[in-house]
Enzyme design. Structure first.
Site, PDB file in Angstrom:
ATOM      1  N   LYS A   1       0.668 -14.844  -0.594  1.00  6.09           N
ATOM      2  CA  LYS A   1       1.913 -15.180   0.075  1.00  6.09           C
ATOM      3  C   LYS A   1       2.216 -14.091   1.087  1.00  6.09           C
ATOM      4  O   LYS A   1       2.032 -12.909   0.799  1.00  6.09           O
ATOM      5  CB  LYS A   1       3.069 -15.298  -0.924  1.00  6.09           C
ATOM      6  CG  LYS A   1       4.410 -15.613  -0.247  1.00  6.09           C
ATOM      7  CD  LYS A   1       5.545 -15.757  -1.236  1.00  6.09           C
ATOM      8  CE  LYS A   1       6.855 -16.022  -0.501  1.00  6.09           C
ATOM      9  NZ  LYS A   1       7.999 -16.226  -1.425  1.00  6.09           N
TER      10      LYS A   1
ATOM     11  N   PRO B   1       5.270  -7.550   5.072  1.00  8.28           N
ATOM     12  CA  PRO B   1       3.874  -7.908   5.344  1.00  8.28           C
ATOM     13  C   PRO B   1       2.894  -6.849   4.836  1.00  8.28           C
ATOM     14  O   PRO B   1       3.236  -5.672   4.681  1.00  8.28           O
ATOM     15  CB  PRO B   1       3.840  -8.015   6.865  1.00  8.28           C
ATOM     16  CG  PRO B   1       5.247  -8.294   7.280  1.00  8.28           C
ATOM     17  CD  PRO B   1       6.103  -7.542   6.293  1.00  8.28           C
ATOM     18  N   ASN B   2       1.681  -7.301   4.574  1.00  4.95           N
ATOM     19  CA  ASN B   2       0.568  -6.433   4.168  1.00  4.95           C
ATOM     20  C   ASN B   2       0.832  -5.695   2.863  1.00  4.95           C
ATOM     21  O   ASN B   2       0.246  -4.642   2.614  1.00  4.95           O
ATOM     22  CB  ASN B   2       0.228  -5.431   5.279  1.00  4.95           C
ATOM     23  CG  ASN B   2      -0.107  -6.111   6.588  1.00  4.95           C
ATOM     24  OD1 ASN B   2      -0.870  -7.081   6.608  1.00  4.95           O
ATOM     25  ND2 ASN B   2       0.482  -5.640   7.678  1.00  4.95           N
ATOM     26  N   ARG B   3       1.704  -6.250   2.053  1.00 10.02           N
ATOM     27  CA  ARG B   3       2.054  -5.668   0.752  1.00 10.02           C
ATOM     28  C   ARG B   3       2.698  -4.277   0.877  1.00 10.02           C
ATOM     29  O   ARG B   3       2.774  -3.536  -0.083  1.00 10.02           O
ATOM     30  CB  ARG B   3       0.832  -5.585  -0.171  1.00 10.02           C
ATOM     31  CG  ARG B   3       0.248  -6.943  -0.550  1.00 10.02           C
ATOM     32  CD  ARG B   3       1.290  -7.784  -1.282  1.00 10.02           C
ATOM     33  NE  ARG B   3       0.748  -9.025  -1.818  1.00 10.02           N
ATOM     34  CZ  ARG B   3       0.792 -10.196  -1.204  1.00 10.02           C
ATOM     35  NH1 ARG B   3       1.328 -10.287  -0.006  1.00 10.02           N
ATOM     36  NH2 ARG B   3       0.324 -11.279  -1.783  1.00 10.02           N
ATOM     37  N   LEU B   4       3.158  -3.927   2.066  1.00 12.51           N
ATOM     38  CA  LEU B   4       3.872  -2.665   2.259  1.00 12.51           C
ATOM     39  C   LEU B   4       5.368  -2.926   2.109  1.00 12.51           C
ATOM     40  O   LEU B   4       6.155  -2.825   3.060  1.00 12.51           O
ATOM     41  CB  LEU B   4       3.540  -2.062   3.632  1.00 12.51           C
ATOM     42  CG  LEU B   4       2.073  -1.644   3.809  1.00 12.51           C
ATOM     43  CD1 LEU B   4       1.835  -1.092   5.209  1.00 12.51           C
ATOM     44  CD2 LEU B   4       1.692  -0.598   2.760  1.00 12.51           C
TER      45      LEU B   4
END
Length: 216
Positions: free
Chosen positions: A11, A192-195
């Site tokens: 996701k 975004p980007n799991r950050l």
């Protein structure tokens, strides 16, 4: 059971950001802002649904979903059977964790706190406000006890309905509210980007809140 690989579940989180310079000094203000935003704009099924985690009498942690019924600057209030597994665990060890997850808003709040019973008159007032069926349900259910069947429960409710017909129902002493007074709140905003953005508030000895950004 057939093995299932979930590694491709993905996701993208991109709806909001959470910057520490934009956060208030008191985390209860941010909780209120987030709760109202989610309730008004993201149409979660039950915005007030929260997970309560306790350490059980058997030594194992256990989590379950309950409904938040009130929040104030003092803490978070929910109601339960004090003799239930949950109630007994809290009375033995009042250190609990609450968590809210609102997937449509891509937000989560994790709250560590100390639980205690609320005043009896507050529990009375809330019990009186409940629908009659819910009042009877609180009396019928010896929550967490083993029962023989669903039919047993339905028959017990029918008997209670007959015995209380035309009568006022008073709150049983074993049913009431807990307030969880927070000592730490962590706000998580998907990015975004799991950050992801994570801001933690910790209550210090002088009762001020310390804010910190955590690595995702």
């Amino acid at each position: 059971m057939e093995e299932q690989d979930l590694s491709n579940y993905r996701k993208v989180y991109d709806k909001k950001e959470l910057l520490i310079e934009d956060t208030p000094e008191n985390p209860l203000e941010l909780f209120r802002t987030w709760f109202l935003e989610v309730d008004q704009h993201f149409l979660e099924d039950e915005t007030n649904a929260m997970t309560v985690s306790t350490l059980g009498l058997d030594g194992f942690p256990k989590s379950r979903v309950v409904l938040l019924k009130r929040y104030t600057y003092e803490g978070f209030i929910f109601y339960t059977n004090y003799n239930s597994e949950k109630g007994k665990a809290i009375l033995a060890n009042p250190n609990v964790c609450l968590s809210f997850f609102w997937p449509k808003a891509e937000r989560q709040i994790i709250i560590k706190g100390i639980a205690e019973k609320i005043a009896e008159n507050m529990s009375d007032g809330y019990f009186e406000s409940r629908p009659r069926g819910s009042q009877l349900g609180a009396i019928v259910s010896h929550q967490s006890d083993v029962i023989e069947s669903r039919e047993y429960l339905d028959a017990k409710l029918k008997d209670l309905e007959n015995s209380f017909e035309g009568k006022e129902i008073t709150r049983p002493e074993y049913w009431g509210g807990f307030i969880v007074k927070p000592v730490e709140l962590e706000f998580w905003q998907g990015r975004p980007n799991r950050l992801h953005d994570r801001i933690r508030y910790k209550l210090e000895e002088n009762y001020d809140w310390k804010k910190e950004r955590l690595s995702p």
